[in-house]
Design a protein around this motif. Structure first.
Motif, mmCIF file in Angstrom:
data_model
loop_
_atom_site.group_PDB
_atom_site.id
_atom_site.type_symbol
_atom_site.label_atom_id
_atom_site.label_comp_id
_atom_site.label_asym_id
_atom_site.label_seq_id
_atom_site.Cartn_x
_atom_site.Cartn_y
_atom_site.Cartn_z
ATOM 1 N N SER A 182 -11.874 -18.569 96.588
ATOM 2 C CA SER A 182 -10.508 -18.180 96.923
ATOM 3 C C SER A 182 -9.971 -17.265 95.828
ATOM 4 N N ALA A 183 -8.946 -16.505 96.182
ATOM 5 C CA ALA A 183 -8.331 -15.594 95.212
ATOM 6 C C ALA A 183 -6.896 -15.325 95.612
ATOM 7 N N ASP A 184 -6.015 -15.346 94.645
ATOM 8 C CA ASP A 184 -4.636 -14.944 94.877
ATOM 9 C C ASP A 184 -4.187 -14.078 93.702
ATOM 10 N N ALA A 185 -2.910 -13.836 93.601
ATOM 11 C CA ALA A 185 -2.419 -12.929 92.564
ATOM 12 C C ALA A 185 -2.598 -13.480 91.160
ATOM 13 N N ASN A 186 -2.863 -14.783 91.056
ATOM 14 C CA ASN A 186 -2.950 -15.402 89.732
ATOM 15 C C ASN A 186 -4.340 -15.852 89.324
ATOM 16 N N VAL A 187 -5.077 -16.447 90.256
ATOM 17 C CA VAL A 187 -6.345 -17.084 89.901
ATOM 18 C C VAL A 187 -7.435 -16.750 90.910
ATOM 19 N N VAL A 188 -8.641 -16.519 90.400
ATOM 20 C CA VAL A 188 -9.837 -16.399 91.236
ATOM 21 C C VAL A 188 -10.660 -17.664 91.030
ATOM 22 N N THR A 189 -10.983 -18.335 92.130
ATOM 23 C CA THR A 189 -11.821 -19.535 92.074
ATOM 24 C C THR A 189 -13.183 -19.193 92.651
ATOM 25 N N PHE A 190 -14.227 -19.431 91.869
ATOM 26 C CA PHE A 190 -15.570 -19.075 92.291
ATOM 27 C C PHE A 190 -16.220 -20.219 93.060
ATOM 28 N N VAL A 191 -17.170 -19.869 93.901
ATOM 29 C CA VAL A 191 -17.920 -20.864 94.658
ATOM 30 C C VAL A 191 -18.651 -21.778 93.677
#
Length: 221
Positions: A182-191
């Protein structure tokens, strides 16, 4: 254009025959122009023939071959090819800049890499310049994979700086890559993977990207 099957036959049946140089050069240019998939064995054979038969050598093709190999990051193609490049050519452009780019990628010094890479995109060699420009998305994907190998999460701003992309555009694009959950304006979460979950690593402010460079050998294997 020489076919892939013809090149495969040549590599199998003609052991370091200088008469195969024209076909290998034609195949090299097809790869440089995106008309044929990258074939490491073909590229290495051509550069090896240049080494064995200097009268056939074309320095501009060596530079193009080196760039293609470097673009295979995190694979070690460029390192293997480098042993075949004469020192006099390796020390001149564009090979010297390509070597620097490769070293910066290996060290995960991404900001410095992009600064140096711009030189290749504006190279006087139109073929090499076009290859460098066209290959930007592939390099960004490789860098993203490097980050995902080490971190569960990282600030979107930091990821975008590593990829040298606009923040808003990157958030949209990152959602559709195989390594991003997932990704938003603040954080990218990796698989989640074995590598990034066993350490429970989340990007820390002031943590140098160089701290993940030792992990990249795992991808190259």
């Amino acid at each position: 254009m020489v076919s892939e099957s013809e090149i495969t036959d040549l590599l199998t049946n003609e052991s370091y025959n200088p008469h195969s140089v024209p076909q290998l050069e034609e195949h090299l240019m097809a790869q440089v122009r995106g008309e044929a998939p990258y074939m490491a064995d073909s590229v290495r054979r051509l550069v090896k023939l240049y080494q064995l038969f200097p009268e056939t050598s074309q320095p501009e093709n060596i530079g193009r071959a080196c760039l293609m190999a470097a673009l295979e990051y995190p694979n070690t193609d460029h390192l293997a090819l480098g042993y075949m490049v004469p020192p006099t050519i390796a020390a001149t452009e564009p090979c010297a800049t390509i070597q620097k780019c490769s070293s910066l990628l290996e060290a995960c010094q991404f900001a410095q890499f992009w600064e140096t890479y711009e030189t290749l995109k504006s190279s006087n060699d139109a073929e090499l310049s076009a290859l460098a420009t066209r290959s930007v998305p592939g390099v960004q994907k490789s860098i993203l994979s490097a980050l995902a190998l080490s971190y569960k999460q990282a600030p979107t701003k930091t990821v975008c700086e590593a990829l040298k992309v606009d923040k808003v555009d990157a958030v949209v694009a990152l959602k559709y890559t195989e390594v991003v959950q997932s990704a938003d304006a603040n954080v990218v979460t990796f698989v989640p993977t074995v590598d990034n979950t066993k350490r429970e690593r989340v990007y820390q402010e002031n943590m140098d990207f160089a701290s993940i460079s030792t992990l990249m050998a795992k991808i190259a294997q």
